[in-house]
Write a protein that holds these residues in place. Structure first.
Motif, PDB file in Angstrom:
ATOM      1  N   GLN A   1       2.635  -4.863  24.423  1.00 15.58           N
ATOM      2  CA  GLN A   1       3.008  -6.015  24.538  1.00 15.58           C
ATOM      3  C   GLN A   1       2.315  -7.173  23.069  1.00 15.58           C
ATOM      4  OE1 GLN A   1       6.428  -6.820  25.859  1.00 15.58           O
ATOM      5  NE2 GLN A   1       7.106  -5.498  25.924  1.00 15.58           N
ATOM      6  N   ASP A   2       1.590  -7.290  24.446  1.00 15.97           N
ATOM      7  CA  ASP A   2       0.527  -8.618  24.074  1.00 15.97           C
ATOM      8  C   ASP A   2      -0.073  -8.079  22.641  1.00 15.97           C
ATOM      9  OD1 ASP A   2       1.950 -10.315  25.632  1.00 15.97           O
ATOM     10  OD2 ASP A   2       0.533  -9.675  27.312  1.00 15.97           O
ATOM     11  N   TYR A   3      -0.884  -6.229  22.643  1.00 14.06           N
ATOM     12  CA  TYR A   3      -1.731  -5.826  22.011  1.00 14.06           C
ATOM     13  C   TYR A   3      -0.970  -5.882  20.940  1.00 14.06           C
ATOM     14  CZ  TYR A   3      -4.832  -2.535  19.732  1.00 14.06           C
ATOM     15  OH  TYR A   3      -5.684  -2.396  18.601  1.00 14.06           O
ATOM     16  N   THR A   4       0.040  -5.394  21.168  1.00  8.39           N
ATOM     17  CA  THR A   4       0.878  -5.469  19.121  1.00  8.39           C
ATOM     18  C   THR A   4       1.368  -6.412  18.444  1.00  8.39           C
ATOM     19  OG1 THR A   4       2.375  -3.333  19.639  1.00  8.39           O
ATOM     20  CG2 THR A   4       3.191  -4.804  18.241  1.00  8.39           C
ATOM     21  N   GLN A   5       1.275  -7.181  19.343  1.00  7.76           N
ATOM     22  CA  GLN A   5       1.354  -8.560  18.905  1.00  7.76           C
ATOM     23  C   GLN A   5       0.038  -9.577  18.611  1.00  7.76           C
ATOM     24  OE1 GLN A   5       3.389 -11.070  22.101  1.00  7.76           O
ATOM     25  NE2 GLN A   5       5.501  -9.913  21.676  1.00  7.76           N
ATOM     26  N   ALA A   6      -0.697  -9.380  19.073  1.00  6.96           N
ATOM     27  CA  ALA A   6      -1.231  -9.659  18.486  1.00  6.96           C
ATOM     28  C   ALA A   6      -2.074  -9.064  17.339  1.00  6.96           C
ATOM     29  CB  ALA A   6      -2.996  -9.840  19.466  1.00  6.96           C
ATOM     30  N   LEU A   7      -1.732  -7.995  17.246  1.00 10.86           N
ATOM     31  CA  LEU A   7      -2.370  -7.369  15.482  1.00 10.86           C
ATOM     32  C   LEU A   7      -1.333  -7.681  14.644  1.00 10.86           C
ATOM     33  CD1 LEU A   7      -2.274  -3.204  16.376  1.00 10.86           C
ATOM     34  CD2 LEU A   7      -4.159  -5.166  16.366  1.00 10.86           C
ATOM     35  N   VAL A   8       0.232  -7.881  14.735  1.00  3.67           N
ATOM     36  CA  VAL A   8       0.674  -8.615  14.500  1.00  3.67           C
ATOM     37  C   VAL A   8       0.138  -9.684  13.806  1.00  3.67           C
ATOM     38  CG1 VAL A   8       3.401  -9.128  13.787  1.00  3.67           C
ATOM     39  CG2 VAL A   8       2.904  -7.205  14.763  1.00  3.67           C
ATOM     40  N   GLU A   9      -0.041 -10.685  14.501  1.00  2.41           N
ATOM     41  CA  GLU A   9      -0.916 -12.203  14.212  1.00  2.41           C
ATOM     42  C   GLU A   9      -2.019 -11.643  13.142  1.00  2.41           C
ATOM     43  OE1 GLU A   9      -0.736 -15.863  13.797  1.00  2.41           O
ATOM     44  OE2 GLU A   9       0.259 -15.003  14.419  1.00  2.41           O
ATOM     45  N   ARG A  10      -2.435 -11.053  13.321  1.00  2.22           N
ATOM     46  CA  ARG A  10      -3.926 -11.368  12.866  1.00  2.22           C
ATOM     47  C   ARG A  10      -3.822 -10.137  11.130  1.00  2.22           C
ATOM     48  NH1 ARG A  10      -8.878 -12.430  11.603  1.00  2.22           N
ATOM     49  NH2 ARG A  10      -9.844 -11.274  10.577  1.00  2.22           N
ATOM     50  N   ALA A  11      -2.845  -9.438  11.204  1.00  2.00           N
ATOM     51  CA  ALA A  11      -1.973  -8.838  10.264  1.00  2.00           C
ATOM     52  C   ALA A  11      -1.446 -10.244   9.395  1.00  2.00           C
ATOM     53  CB  ALA A  11      -0.846  -7.504  10.231  1.00  2.00           C
ATOM     54  N   ARG A  12      -0.838 -11.259  10.187  1.00  8.95           N
ATOM     55  CA  ARG A  12      -0.199 -12.208   9.177  1.00  8.95           C
ATOM     56  C   ARG A  12      -1.270 -13.096   8.731  1.00  8.95           C
ATOM     57  NH1 ARG A  12       1.215 -17.297  10.201  1.00  8.95           N
ATOM     58  NH2 ARG A  12      -0.139 -17.111  12.263  1.00  8.95           N
TER      59      ARG A  12
END
Length: 409
Positions: A179-190
């Motif tokens: 989940q943390d990795y996915t959230q980091a990817l989402v934040e990076r995409a943002r």
């Protein structure tokens, strides 16, 4: 395998179905967390009461525990699941107390395994140091069993419990890391979207600046030429009608040329511009003679000198040189006065190109420092790491001087 062969991997239909189902469950849980908690808790309560209806005696050390105690202990081991996300430590403590009672009485209820659901949530949501307290609360009932019924082997009780706790905790940590990795990817995409929008805004601002420079140079120069021709034609109308007619003809030619350049520039901005729209090369150093002729026709004598050979000056640098010369002559037309003359010296050397534009006008102190002309010249020059000097010349002879040097590419 050939390069033009595309290798694609598609997930199995069952995998896609499971992924879609998991997404629906997560979405429903996000929208209705309390409903989902009640449903999950109800499932475990029913499972615990089902085991408490008689199946517990198959593994119990004491099959004669009162039924009302079994029901209370079963509820104590299942109902706290309702608070597994909001208060997981409290829920686990209540379940641990019920499990202690179960092991002390000898019932050894299988519903004690439900506590690992809460352990999973602790590993998923709370700091990792909390797992120490969780391990103690899940191991304590086993210690009670050893004390209460010492005839069994202690390692058969403690070791499986510790292994189960470790596996569940690792599963929670793994899901948490995912989940943390996915959230980091989402934040990076943002962040990338924000950077993309910022780059687009910067590119838009740069393009607007470029277009403003081009329109300023095109309109300013041609209007200055037209103004000079109109003044000259008005002066000559009474004495030489032929000169007035020539001035009017030159005004028409200059106006059409200005409209043509503006039309080509504005066509670039149209979203629906056809692919076959009229295109024309940007002005280059070879067009300076034509520029001088137009300025001379407007009444400004121009003398030009060229030293060296333009072996390989890129198109962008040629446009910058052309526009600076054009702007300098335009300023002379505007501010130099009726008796002004201009001189343009172009030198091609091994280290770049140097342009020197001087005039003998009377408007040296009133040059366009407040307009966009000088700013545009400096912006064009800075694009190619050049240097620009502009200012009044000392008296005598007076006038204005623009000195430009562009280093070799």
């Amino acid at each position: 395998m050939y390069e033009d062969e595309a290798v694609t991997t598609k997930p199995h239909p069952l995998t896609r179905y499971l992924q879609r189902s998991a997404q629906r469950v997560r979405a429903y849980d996000t929208r209705h967390p309390l409903v989902w908690d009640v449903l999950v808790t109800a499932f475990f309560v029913i499972a615990a009461l089902t085991d408490g209806s008689g199946g517990w005696r198959n593994t119990a050390a004491n099959p004669y525990v009162a039924q009302w105690q079994i029901v209370l202990m079963s509820l104590g081991l299942s109902v706290p699941v309702l608070w597994r996300r909001r208060h997981p430590i409290t829920a686990l403590a209540v379940m641990a107390a019920a499990n202690v009672a179960s092991n002390w009485t000898g019932a050894w209820l299988q519903s004690a395994l439900i506590q690992f659901v809460v352990v999973f949530n602790i590993a998923l949501r709370l700091p990792l140091k909390t797992l120490g307290w969780a391990a103690a609360m899940t191991t304590l009932p086993m210690a009670v069993s050893i004390i209460r019924y010492p005839e069994g082997s202690w390692d058969q009780l403690i070791v499986p419990q510790l292994w189960s706790f470790a596996l569940v905790a690792l599963a929670g940590i793994a899901v948490r890391s995912r989940q943390d990795y996915t959230q980091a990817l989402v934040e990076r995409a943002r962040q990338l979207e924000v950077e993309r929008d910022q780059q687009a805004q910067l590119a838009t601002a740069a393009e607007r600046t470029r277009i403003a420079r081009e329109m300023h140079d095109i309109i300013g120069h041609n209007l200055s030429v037209i103004t000079g021709l109109a003044d000259g034609g008005s002066y000559a109308a009474a004495k030489s009608p032929e000169r007035a007619a020539q001035a009017l003809e030159a005004i028409g030619t200059t106006s059409r040329q200005a409209l043509s350049e503006l039309r080509r520039l504005l066509d670039v901005l149209r979203d629906d511009a056809p692919a076959t729209a009229e295109r024309a090369p940007q002005p280059a150093l070879t067009d300076l003679d034509q520029l001088f002729e137009g300025v001379r026709a407007a009444g400004l004598p121009v003398r030009s000198t060229v030293r060296g050979r333009p072996d390989s000056v890129p198109a962008g640098r040629q446009l910058t040189l052309y526009r600076v010369v054009q702007e300098a002559l335009t300023n002379t037309l505007k501010h130099g006065g009726p008796d002004a003359t201009a001189t343009v010296d172009v030198s091609y050397t091994a280290d770049g190109v140097t342009v020197d534009v001087t005039d003998t006008g009377v408007g040296g102190t009133a040059a366009p420092s407040s307009g966009r002309g000088l700013t545009g010249m400096r912006e064009r020059t800075s694009l190619y790491d050049g240097t620009l000097e502009a200012g009044p010349r000392p008296h005598p002879p007076g006038g204005w001087r623009v000195h430009l040097h562009l280093p070799k590419a």
